[in-house]
Design a protein around this motif. Structure first.
Motif, PDB file in Angstrom:
ATOM      1  N   ASP A  29     -11.671  10.106  -8.434  1.00 55.63           N
ATOM      2  CA  ASP A  29     -12.034  10.623  -7.113  1.00 55.63           C
ATOM      3  C   ASP A  29     -13.310   9.989  -6.579  1.00 55.63           C
ATOM      4  N   THR A  30     -13.642   8.793  -7.084  1.00 52.16           N
ATOM      5  CA  THR A  30     -14.869   8.127  -6.638  1.00 52.16           C
ATOM      6  C   THR A  30     -14.645   7.194  -5.449  1.00 52.16           C
ATOM      7  N   ALA A  31     -13.384   6.960  -5.076  1.00 53.75           N
ATOM      8  CA  ALA A  31     -13.073   6.115  -3.926  1.00 53.75           C
ATOM      9  C   ALA A  31     -11.700   6.503  -3.385  1.00 53.75           C
ATOM     10  N   GLU A  32     -11.483   6.176  -2.130  1.00 57.06           N
ATOM     11  CA  GLU A  32     -10.186   6.428  -1.506  1.00 57.06           C
ATOM     12  C   GLU A  32      -9.334   5.176  -1.626  1.00 57.06           C
ATOM     13  N   LEU A  33      -8.153   5.328  -2.182  1.00 57.93           N
ATOM     14  CA  LEU A  33      -7.239   4.210  -2.379  1.00 57.93           C
ATOM     15  C   LEU A  33      -6.156   4.298  -1.311  1.00 57.93           C
ATOM     16  N   VAL A  34      -6.071   3.261  -0.460  1.00 62.57           N
ATOM     17  CA  VAL A  34      -5.167   3.282   0.687  1.00 62.57           C
ATOM     18  C   VAL A  34      -4.200   2.110   0.592  1.00 62.57           C
ATOM     19  N   PHE A  35      -2.907   2.392   0.597  1.00 64.99           N
ATOM     20  CA  PHE A  35      -1.875   1.352   0.550  1.00 64.99           C
ATOM     21  C   PHE A  35      -1.620   0.853   1.963  1.00 64.99           C
ATOM     22  N   ILE A  36      -1.662  -0.468   2.168  1.00 61.75           N
ATOM     23  CA  ILE A  36      -1.426  -1.035   3.495  1.00 61.75           C
ATOM     24  C   ILE A  36      -0.128  -1.828   3.482  1.00 61.75           C
ATOM     25  N   HIS A  37       0.518  -1.890   4.631  1.00 54.77           N
ATOM     26  CA  HIS A  37       1.808  -2.562   4.759  1.00 54.77           C
ATOM     27  C   HIS A  37       1.633  -3.923   5.431  1.00 54.77           C
ATOM     28  N   ASP A  38       2.743  -4.641   5.566  1.00 54.15           N
ATOM     29  CA  ASP A  38       2.699  -6.019   6.058  1.00 54.15           C
ATOM     30  C   ASP A  38       2.031  -6.150   7.420  1.00 54.15           C
ATOM     31  N   ASP A  39       2.243  -5.163   8.287  1.00 55.42           N
ATOM     32  CA  ASP A  39       1.733  -5.268   9.651  1.00 55.42           C
ATOM     33  C   ASP A  39       0.364  -4.624   9.813  1.00 55.42           C
ATOM     34  N   GLN A  40      -0.285  -4.311   8.707  1.00 58.99           N
ATOM     35  CA  GLN A  40      -1.593  -3.680   8.776  1.00 58.99           C
ATOM     36  C   GLN A  40      -2.647  -4.586   8.144  1.00 58.99           C
ATOM     37  N   SER A  41      -3.871  -4.384   8.549  1.00 59.76           N
ATOM     38  CA  SER A  41      -4.989  -5.083   7.919  1.00 59.76           C
ATOM     39  C   SER A  41      -6.127  -4.085   7.753  1.00 59.76           C
ATOM     40  N   PRO A  42      -7.019  -4.317   6.826  1.00 59.06           N
ATOM     41  CA  PRO A  42      -8.127  -3.390   6.614  1.00 59.06           C
ATOM     42  C   PRO A  42      -8.937  -3.182   7.891  1.00 59.06           C
ATOM     43  N   ARG A  43      -9.296  -1.940   8.141  1.00 61.07           N
ATOM     44  CA  ARG A  43     -10.016  -1.613   9.374  1.00 61.07           C
ATOM     45  C   ARG A  43     -11.500  -1.416   9.140  1.00 61.07           C
ATOM     46  N   THR A  44     -11.917  -1.320   7.903  1.00 58.52           N
ATOM     47  CA  THR A  44     -13.311  -1.048   7.590  1.00 58.52           C
ATOM     48  C   THR A  44     -13.973  -2.300   7.045  1.00 58.52           C
ATOM     49  N   SER A  45     -15.001  -2.756   7.715  1.00 61.56           N
ATOM     50  CA  SER A  45     -15.697  -3.963   7.284  1.00 61.56           C
ATOM     51  C   SER A  45     -16.302  -3.761   5.904  1.00 61.56           C
ATOM     52  N   GLY A  46     -16.118  -4.747   5.044  1.00 62.26           N
ATOM     53  CA  GLY A  46     -16.710  -4.683   3.717  1.00 62.26           C
ATOM     54  C   GLY A  46     -15.851  -4.024   2.671  1.00 62.26           C
ATOM     55  N   SER A  47     -14.733  -3.398   3.071  1.00 69.27           N
ATOM     56  CA  SER A  47     -13.874  -2.735   2.090  1.00 69.27           C
ATOM     57  C   SER A  47     -13.014  -3.764   1.372  1.00 69.27           C
ATOM     58  N   PRO A  48     -12.968  -3.708   0.051  1.00 66.68           N
ATOM     59  CA  PRO A  48     -12.176  -4.679  -0.701  1.00 66.68           C
ATOM     60  C   PRO A  48     -10.688  -4.373  -0.616  1.00 66.68           C
ATOM     61  N   VAL A  49      -9.896  -5.404  -0.788  1.00 74.49           N
ATOM     62  CA  VAL A  49      -8.440  -5.265  -0.820  1.00 74.49           C
ATOM     63  C   VAL A  49      -7.947  -5.762  -2.166  1.00 74.49           C
ATOM     64  N   ILE A  50      -7.174  -4.933  -2.846  1.00 76.23           N
ATOM     65  CA  ILE A  50      -6.491  -5.335  -4.074  1.00 76.23           C
ATOM     66  C   ILE A  50      -5.107  -5.833  -3.684  1.00 76.23           C
ATOM     67  N   THR A  51      -4.779  -7.041  -4.075  1.00 75.01           N
ATOM     68  CA  THR A  51      -3.459  -7.595  -3.766  1.00 75.01           C
ATOM     69  C   THR A  51      -2.642  -7.678  -5.049  1.00 75.01           C
ATOM     70  N   ILE A  52      -1.362  -7.326  -4.955  1.00 64.58           N
ATOM     71  CA  ILE A  52      -0.469  -7.333  -6.110  1.00 64.58           C
ATOM     72  C   ILE A  52       0.485  -8.511  -5.974  1.00 64.58           C
ATOM     73  N   GLY A  53       0.244  -9.558  -6.747  1.00 62.22           N
ATOM     74  CA  GLY A  53       1.086 -10.741  -6.706  1.00 62.22           C
ATOM     75  C   GLY A  53       0.571 -11.796  -5.745  1.00 62.22           C
ATOM     76  N   PRO A  54       0.999 -13.050  -5.914  1.00 62.95           N
ATOM     77  CA  PRO A  54       0.504 -14.156  -5.084  1.00 62.95           C
ATOM     78  C   PRO A  54       0.898 -14.048  -3.621  1.00 62.95           C
ATOM     79  N   ALA A  55       2.090 -13.520  -3.315  1.00 63.57           N
ATOM     80  CA  ALA A  55       2.512 -13.422  -1.911  1.00 63.57           C
ATOM     81  C   ALA A  55       1.611 -12.466  -1.144  1.00 63.57           C
ATOM     82  N   ALA A  56       1.265 -11.337  -1.760  1.00 63.75           N
ATOM     83  CA  ALA A  56       0.383 -10.371  -1.103  1.00 63.75           C
ATOM     84  C   ALA A  56      -1.005 -10.975  -0.884  1.00 63.75           C
TER      85      ALA A  56
END
Length: 299
Positions: free
Chosen positions: A46-73
């Motif tokens: 519960d130390t961070a909010e984990l948000v799943f994003i879809h193909d047509d979305q991009s991170p909205r918060t500056s500085g927030s990291p994105v974890i990508t699963i696989g090379p295509a992502a």
């Protein structure tokens, strides 16, 4: 569990602290994405909010990291925003290293492939009398074995690379390699070790009573005798370590291998070749002890 410190740039609309956000871009394989996400949630708690994003979305918060699963992502998110901090999972070292070199501190990864030295020592654990390792490569992939060849002398092993650049050369070159080596070590080289070639490679090797090690767990199911692999919980744990470093410093550390590896074996192949096969657990522990001893000798 990952313990993320409060960061001054993480605040709500009223200036009150709020949980930092970590985004996840999936591979498109629903069951895989759900499994990896569940493991990451266990790490983050519960130390961070984990948000799943879809193909047509991009991170909205500056500085927030994105974890990508696989090379295509990874490729997809990288194209959307090159300034986004990216932590890549399920990618091989050769895929991600160029991005890391160009944007250090902004791109990191937990490597999916197993270090070649560990794969080589897996063969040594199964065939203790082995001294020489055969390596098959294309002109473009020879360099992936250079570090390995330099490391082997410490373990009383040597290796030689046999180069093939066409389908016509593959089997004749493989036969020369098998005549040299006590076993064949397969690296991450899609030009050679692919679904089109693997059956021919395995049949040729086993007819000459030579085993094949690597390049991945998936190939063990195809008929390779053994391969190392990193369990998903170990990859998630390493991702947690890299994320904690990011939230402490604002910089993603260098990519890293997980802290734990296991070994998958094909018992049916071992029986057909009359090879006494140690247990998976024994092989893994043997490799851990051997590599730890080597590190201690260097210190």
């Amino acid at each position: 569990m990952l313990l993320l410190p409060w960061s001054p740039f993480v605040s709500g609309q009223n200036g009150e602290p709020t949980l930092p956000t970590i985004y996840i871009a999936g591979s498109g394989n629903t069951s895989l994405d759900q499994h990896v996400t569940r493991l990451l949630r266990e790490q983050i708690g519960d130390t961070a909010e984990l948000v799943f994003i879809h193909d047509d979305q991009s991170p909205r918060t500056s500085g927030s990291p994105v974890i990508t699963i696989g090379p295509a992502a990874f490729t997809r998110i990288r194209q959307i925003n090159r300034n986004t901090p990216l932590l890549a999972l399920l990618v091989e070292r050769k895929f991600i290293q160029g991005y890391v070199n160009r944007t250090p501190g902004q791109v990191s990864a937990v490597f999916y492939d197993v270090p070649l030295l560990r794969q080589a020592l897996t063969g040594k654990a199964i065939l203790p009398q082995s001294k020489r390792i055969a390596l098959l490569a294309s002109t473009d992939s020879v360099e992936i074995y250079e570090d390995l060849i330099d490391q082997l002398a410490e373990y009383n092993l040597q290796a030689r690379v046999f180069v093939t650049d066409s389908d016509d050369q593959l089997i004749p070159t493989l036969i020369r390699a098998l005549n040299y080596g006590d076993f064949l070590l397969a690296g991450s080289d899609d030009a050679i070790y692919n679904p089109r070639n693997i059956k021919h490679i395995l049949l040729t090797a086993y007819r000459r009573n030579r085993i094949v090690i690597g390049p991945s767990q998936a190939y063990v199911k195809a008929g390779v005798l053994a391969s190392g692999y990193a369990p998903f919980p170990a990859m998630a744990a390493k991702a947690g370590e890299l994320l904690q470093a990011y939230f402490e410093t604002g910089i993603l550390p260098e990519p890293a291998y997980p802290n734990e590896f296991r070994v998958e074996v094909n018992e049916q192949v071992a029986r057909s070749l009359n090879i006494p096969l140690p247990s998976r657990e024994w092989i893994s522990q043997y490799l851990d002890d051997l590599m730890l001893s080597s590190q201690e000798d260097l210190e």
